[in-house]
Design a protein around this motif. Structure first.
Motif, PDB file in Angstrom:
ATOM      1  N   ALA A  49       8.815  -1.595  12.264  1.00  0.00           N
ATOM      2  CA  ALA A  49       7.508  -1.831  11.653  1.00  0.00           C
ATOM      3  C   ALA A  49       6.492  -2.282  12.697  1.00  0.00           C
ATOM      4  N   ASP A  50       6.927  -3.130  13.628  1.00  0.00           N
ATOM      5  CA  ASP A  50       6.025  -3.583  14.693  1.00  0.00           C
ATOM      6  C   ASP A  50       5.602  -2.428  15.601  1.00  0.00           C
ATOM      7  N   LEU A  51       6.530  -1.501  15.871  1.00  0.00           N
ATOM      8  CA  LEU A  51       6.188  -0.328  16.683  1.00  0.00           C
ATOM      9  C   LEU A  51       5.135   0.527  15.966  1.00  0.00           C
ATOM     10  N   TYR A  52       5.348   0.764  14.686  1.00  0.00           N
ATOM     11  CA  TYR A  52       4.361   1.544  13.911  1.00  0.00           C
ATOM     12  C   TYR A  52       3.004   0.873  13.941  1.00  0.00           C
ATOM     13  N   LYS A  53       3.006  -0.449  13.804  1.00  0.00           N
ATOM     14  CA  LYS A  53       1.725  -1.164  13.732  1.00  0.00           C
ATOM     15  C   LYS A  53       0.949  -1.067  15.035  1.00  0.00           C
ATOM     16  N   VAL A  54       1.657  -1.152  16.158  1.00  0.00           N
ATOM     17  CA  VAL A  54       0.969  -1.168  17.455  1.00  0.00           C
ATOM     18  C   VAL A  54       0.304   0.172  17.751  1.00  0.00           C
ATOM     19  N   VAL A  55       0.749   1.258  17.071  1.00  0.00           N
ATOM     20  CA  VAL A  55       0.117   2.568  17.288  1.00  0.00           C
ATOM     21  C   VAL A  55      -0.567   3.086  16.011  1.00  0.00           C
ATOM     22  N   ASP A  56      -0.858   2.159  15.092  1.00  0.00           N
ATOM     23  CA  ASP A  56      -1.658   2.475  13.904  1.00  0.00           C
ATOM     24  C   ASP A  56      -1.027   3.531  13.003  1.00  0.00           C
ATOM     25  N   LEU A  57       0.262   3.449  12.802  1.00  0.00           N
ATOM     26  CA  LEU A  57       0.935   4.364  11.864  1.00  0.00           C
ATOM     27  C   LEU A  57       1.308   3.612  10.582  1.00  0.00           C
ATOM     28  N   LYS A 117       0.841  -1.196   0.000  1.00  0.00           N
ATOM     29  CA  LYS A 117       0.000   0.000   0.000  1.00  0.00           C
ATOM     30  C   LYS A 117       0.874   1.243   0.000  1.00  0.00           C
ATOM     31  N   VAL A 118       0.477   2.225  -0.776  1.00  0.00           N
ATOM     32  CA  VAL A 118       1.129   3.533  -0.783  1.00  0.00           C
ATOM     33  C   VAL A 118       0.093   4.566  -0.382  1.00  0.00           C
ATOM     34  N   ASP A 119       0.367   5.284   0.686  1.00  0.00           N
ATOM     35  CA  ASP A 119      -0.558   6.297   1.206  1.00  0.00           C
ATOM     36  C   ASP A 119      -1.954   5.722   1.410  1.00  0.00           C
ATOM     37  N   GLY A 120      -1.988   4.485   1.919  1.00  0.00           N
ATOM     38  CA  GLY A 120      -3.250   3.872   2.299  1.00  0.00           C
ATOM     39  C   GLY A 120      -3.982   3.133   1.193  1.00  0.00           C
ATOM     40  N   LYS A 121      -3.425   3.095  -0.041  1.00  0.00           N
ATOM     41  CA  LYS A 121      -4.106   2.439  -1.159  1.00  0.00           C
ATOM     42  C   LYS A 121      -3.221   1.362  -1.767  1.00  0.00           C
ATOM     43  N   VAL A 122      -3.846   0.254  -2.131  1.00  0.00           N
ATOM     44  CA  VAL A 122      -3.104  -0.858  -2.722  1.00  0.00           C
ATOM     45  C   VAL A 122      -2.557  -0.449  -4.081  1.00  0.00           C
ATOM     46  N   VAL A 123      -1.294  -0.777  -4.306  1.00  0.00           N
ATOM     47  CA  VAL A 123      -0.647  -0.529  -5.596  1.00  0.00           C
ATOM     48  C   VAL A 123      -0.185  -1.873  -6.143  1.00  0.00           C
ATOM     49  N   SER A 124      -0.662  -2.227  -7.343  1.00  0.00           N
ATOM     50  CA  SER A 124      -0.294  -3.519  -7.927  1.00  0.00           C
ATOM     51  C   SER A 124       0.344  -3.372  -9.307  1.00  0.00           C
ATOM     52  N   ARG A 125       0.520  -2.150  -9.767  1.00  0.00           N
ATOM     53  CA  ARG A 125       1.116  -1.934 -11.085  1.00  0.00           C
ATOM     54  C   ARG A 125       2.619  -1.771 -10.969  1.00  0.00           C
ATOM     55  N   LEU A 126       3.358  -2.658 -11.621  1.00  0.00           N
ATOM     56  CA  LEU A 126       4.813  -2.572 -11.624  1.00  0.00           C
ATOM     57  C   LEU A 126       5.240  -1.321 -12.387  1.00  0.00           C
ATOM     58  N   GLY A 127       6.290  -0.699 -11.904  1.00  0.00           N
ATOM     59  CA  GLY A 127       6.758   0.526 -12.530  1.00  0.00           C
ATOM     60  C   GLY A 127       6.181   1.781 -11.906  1.00  0.00           C
ATOM     61  N   THR A 128       5.241   1.612 -10.970  1.00  0.00           N
ATOM     62  CA  THR A 128       4.700   2.772 -10.264  1.00  0.00           C
ATOM     63  C   THR A 128       5.836   3.534  -9.585  1.00  0.00           C
ATOM     64  N   ARG A 129       5.795   4.843  -9.695  1.00  0.00           N
ATOM     65  CA  ARG A 129       6.832   5.674  -9.095  1.00  0.00           C
ATOM     66  C   ARG A 129       6.291   6.390  -7.859  1.00  0.00           C
ATOM     67  N   VAL A 130       7.134   6.528  -6.862  1.00  0.00           N
ATOM     68  CA  VAL A 130       6.749   7.198  -5.621  1.00  0.00           C
ATOM     69  C   VAL A 130       7.866   8.145  -5.199  1.00  0.00           C
ATOM     70  N   VAL A 190       6.952   0.526   6.156  1.00  0.00           N
ATOM     71  CA  VAL A 190       8.355   0.418   5.741  1.00  0.00           C
ATOM     72  C   VAL A 190       9.030   1.765   5.994  1.00  0.00           C
ATOM     73  N   MET A 191      10.117   1.754   6.759  1.00  0.00           N
ATOM     74  CA  MET A 191      10.848   2.975   7.057  1.00  0.00           C
ATOM     75  C   MET A 191      11.750   3.315   5.872  1.00  0.00           C
ATOM     76  N   LEU A 192      11.525   4.493   5.283  1.00  0.00           N
ATOM     77  CA  LEU A 192      12.269   4.895   4.094  1.00  0.00           C
ATOM     78  C   LEU A 192      13.382   5.876   4.388  1.00  0.00           C
ATOM     79  N   HIS A 228       3.243   0.602   3.192  1.00  0.00           N
ATOM     80  CA  HIS A 228       3.050  -0.557   4.053  1.00  0.00           C
ATOM     81  C   HIS A 228       3.154  -1.823   3.215  1.00  0.00           C
ATOM     82  N   VAL A 229       3.783  -2.839   3.764  1.00  0.00           N
ATOM     83  CA  VAL A 229       3.836  -4.170   3.151  1.00  0.00           C
ATOM     84  C   VAL A 229       3.227  -5.153   4.142  1.00  0.00           C
TER      85      VAL A 229
END
Length: 253
Positions: free
Chosen positions: A245-253, A38-51, A65-67, A59-60
């Motif tokens: 990632a686990d820390l982010y998940k436990v506080v809904d980030l 997911k990127v910004d809360g939306k599923v992305v399934s197209r290869l080559g998508t740029r961010v 995912v910490m960037l 999120h995976v």
């Protein structure tokens, strides 16, 4: 669900994921194709998508995912006698005492500790420069578990454990533990393992003193999903990407 429109500029998503340590470029392409990213809360399934890795929230499998490698998350095993502060006000009077800052003084980042431990308490203390995560970890509404081992006079009767679970009235309001058990007995001493959501000052010591078992030693062994484990006192380690990632998940980030 349609793939959201994302910018044509930026870096390819699979490259960003691989650079963040999620896996090989090929493995990251498979994650995207399977709809697990997911990127910004939306599923992305197209290869080559740029961010834009500076602004994107990725999120995976539901884990963030910490960037930004400038954002640092550390675990300190705080020894007894060390202040949970970045500076000691008494130093101006020539009576400087050891602080947690002493263990990260050589780092370039401006770090702060998450919550605190009493000067005579020991164990896990998180340190970071991630303001939003730190705020949520300490905010009562997220009810993040904190686990302590407390050495107290024994024996501890079952009625005491039931009272702790039911709730105890203190001078600043009621408090109850989420879980409690007798971990060990040492002659006339006992070791209790307690899990609390509370973060009030001296809360464990005040709570156990109120039920007739004053604490002689207190060690925090876990903060949310992060465990102290076998980390030696006075050492600092960087959290793994999975732990962050686990820390982010436990506080809904």
């Amino acid at each position: 669900m349609p793939t959201p429109q994302l910018p044509d500029e930026g870096e390819r998503l699979q490259k960003v994921l691989a650079g963040a340590g999620v896996g090989s470029r090929r493995a990251c392409e498979e994650l995207i194709a399977d709809g697990r990213v997911k990127v910004d809360g939306k599923v992305v399934s197209r290869l080559g998508t740029r961010v834009d890795p500076r602004t994107a929230v990725i999120h995976v499998d539901g884990k963030r995912v910490m960037l930004d490698d400038k954002v640092v998350h550390l675990a300190l095993n705080k020894p007894r006698g060390v202040l949970s502060t970045m500076s000691d006000e008494q130093s101006k009077f020539g009576r400087a005492r050891p602080t947690v800052y002493d263990y990260v003084a050589e780092r370039s980042e401006r770090l702060f500790h998450v919550g605190r431990l009493d000067v005579d308490s020991e164990g896990l203390l998180l340190m970071m420069n991630d303001g939003e995560l730190a705020h949520r970890l300490t905010h009562p509404s997220y009810e993040v578990d904190k686990t302590y081992m407390a050495e107290v006079p024994g024996p501890v009767k079952p009625a005491v454990l039931r009272r702790l679970l039911a709730g105890v009235e203190l001078e600043d309001g009621p408090v109850k533990v989420h879980k409690v058990r007798i971990s060990d007995t040492l002659g006339q001493r006992a070791v209790l393992e307690l899990v609390l959501h509370e973060g009030r000052k001296h809360i464990v010591k005040r709570l156990l003193a109120e039920v007739g078992h004053p604490v002689s030693r207190l060690v925090r062994t876990r903060f949310g999903p992060i465990r102290l484990g076998h980390q030696r006192p006075g050492t600092v380690r960087r959290l793994t990407s999975h732990e962050v990632a686990d820390l982010y998940k436990v506080v809904d980030l």
